[in-house]
Design a protein around this motif. Sequence first.
Motif: not given
Length: 187
Positions: A45-55, A83-86, A161-163, A169-175
Amino acid sequence: MPFSRPIVHPVQAPPSQAQGNENPAPIGVRMKNPQGSPGTLGGIGLRVAQASFAATSLATMASTRVFPPVSAFRYLIAAATLQCLWSLTIASVEIYALLVKRSLRNLEAACLFSVGDGITGSLTFSAACAAAGVTVLIGSDVEMCAGNPCALFMTAVAMAFLSWFALAPSFLFNFGFMASSLSVILR
């Protein structure tokens, strides 16, 4: 003597492999994957939100047709594209991991996701800040919104900014997982 005795703390033999899969696996000490970490529905869900905001940021800025002379707007388009591709690539990896029931909680994946999220997050945030500065300059300081689509510029910056906010959160979980895995290895 500080040794424990079998009477006080009985020790059971581990189940043998000959018994098959009729006994469930013992519960380990590893905690469950928190929602938002890689390989969970929250992570997807976070990844889809990132991609949709970036798109949305990309499409809004590209629809203005006034952005090419301004380097900050071109930088925003490049960062939003990356950002969208990643995000779409990592979302597809996470969907595949859920479908085949594989865990993405390993050090290699965490390192890759942390570095990728850090790079794309830094680029997206800096591009959004640069574009926001130019948008404020055009809208408030120079007051040239009559000939420019300032509302579209503001929308594109807000979506960028929303992206970035969805990426944090994705970065913080992974880090966090990467740091805890490295601390266990380096002991």
